[in-house]
Design an enzyme around this catalytic site. Structure first.
Site, PDB file in Angstrom:
ATOM      1  N   SER A 144       0.850  -1.187   0.000  1.00 48.33           N
ATOM      2  CA  SER A 144       0.000   0.000   0.000  1.00 48.33           C
ATOM      3  C   SER A 144       0.885   1.236   0.000  1.00 48.33           C
ATOM      4  CB  SER A 144      -0.918   0.035   1.227  1.00 48.33           C
ATOM      5  OG  SER A 144      -1.615   1.270   1.306  1.00 48.33           O
ATOM      6  N   TYR A 188      -1.816  -0.348  10.547  1.00 48.08           N
ATOM      7  CA  TYR A 188      -1.895  -0.624   9.104  1.00 48.08           C
ATOM      8  C   TYR A 188      -0.650  -0.138   8.379  1.00 48.08           C
ATOM      9  CZ  TYR A 188      -3.793  -0.871   4.371  1.00 48.08           C
ATOM     10  OH  TYR A 188      -4.001  -1.164   3.043  1.00 48.08           O
TER      11      TYR A 188
END
Length: 273
Positions: A153, A166
């Site tokens: 990501s 995250y």
């Protein structure tokens, strides 16, 4: 996206290439599965919710010969290992393995109880990725071909407020894939790291902040499949977010902190969005 009866959605041959995809019951994993099905690949799809995958397979008009379903939880190493072994026994060695399963929710770094939430994120996004790849590495090496795909990501480039779990997990995923690529250099096995920006999925629907260059999941999948076929070592999708990632890397801390001041935070686990 072609329908199952569209001539462009070719049925898979018995000798068609095979893609093993985790997190296939929704989001990026499901979009990637649909794209490969349209290209006539055979599928080995993994998710905790096997019944959701069964419904999706039926809706796509795919039969069990083209699309096998394995109910497994990547956060449980023995669970994903069993799924991988079943795939090898029933369908053969995949040409492409995509570790797409992932979870995301906000973290309060001052709250003791959120340590377990952070552990859950890492267990799925990091240990789950490694556990997905390991069963296929030795047989791919022996064959001299194959592609392992890790979904990272842009959030792994720098730590964002409220996203400690995250962001840390995706930074680790990117570094893990880079290390694995070095380990497999010269073996014929490629490692591809794909860093999505903002893609419209159930995961991003809860984000209480603006999402520049947001793209649809099927558009992401089309670009990702092309990058995988080309065995690109690292790709950011969409391309505009690659420039954002480069900028984030070079911003001095004082400017980075100022730019993110007041930015909305992703809800914590169990917290209303």
């Amino acid at each position: 996206m072609p329908s199952p009866t569209d001539p462009s959605a070719a049925p898979a041959r018995a000798d068609a290439p095979l893609a093993f995809i985790t997190g296939a019951s929704s989001g990026l994993g499901q979009a990637l599965a649909a794209r490969y099905a349209q290209q006539g690949w055979r599928l080995a799809l993994v998710a905790r919710r096997g019944e959701v995958l069964t419904d999706w397979r039926r809706a796509q008009g795919l039969d069990a010969g083209q699309c096998h379903i394995y109910a497994a939880d990547v956060a449980q190493p023995e669970s994903i290992r069993s799924a991988a072994q079943a795939c090898l026994a029933e369908q053969g060695l995949p040409d492409v393995v995509i570790a797409s399963a992932g979870i995301s929710h906000g973290i309060d770094t001052a709250t003791w109880e959120d340590l377990e939430a952070m552990h859950s994120i890492w267990r799925t996004n990091n240990l789950g990725m490694a556990a997905t790849f390991i069963p296929f590495i030795a047989p791919m090496r022996a064959r001299g071909s194959g592609t392992l795909v890790g979904i990272g990501s842009v959030a792994g480039v720098r730590g964002l407020p409220g996203h400690a779990g995250y962001c840390a997990s995706k930074a680790a995923a990117i570094a893990y894939c880079e290390s694995l690529r070095g380990d497999l250099r010269g073996s014929g096995v490629a490692v591809v790291t794909i860093n999505p920006g903002f893609v419209r999925t159930a995961m991003t629907a809860k984000n209480p902040f603006s999402m520049p260059f947001l793209i649809e999941a099927d558009a992401f999948a089309a670009r990702a499949v092309r990058a995988i076929a080309a065995q690109r070592s690292h790709v950011v999708i969409p391309w505009q977010m690659a420039w954002v990632a480069r900028l984030l890397r070079v911003l001095p801390n004082w400017l980075f902190d100022r730019a993110l001041a007041g930015r909305g935070r992703k809800p914590r686990q169990g917290e209303p969005s």
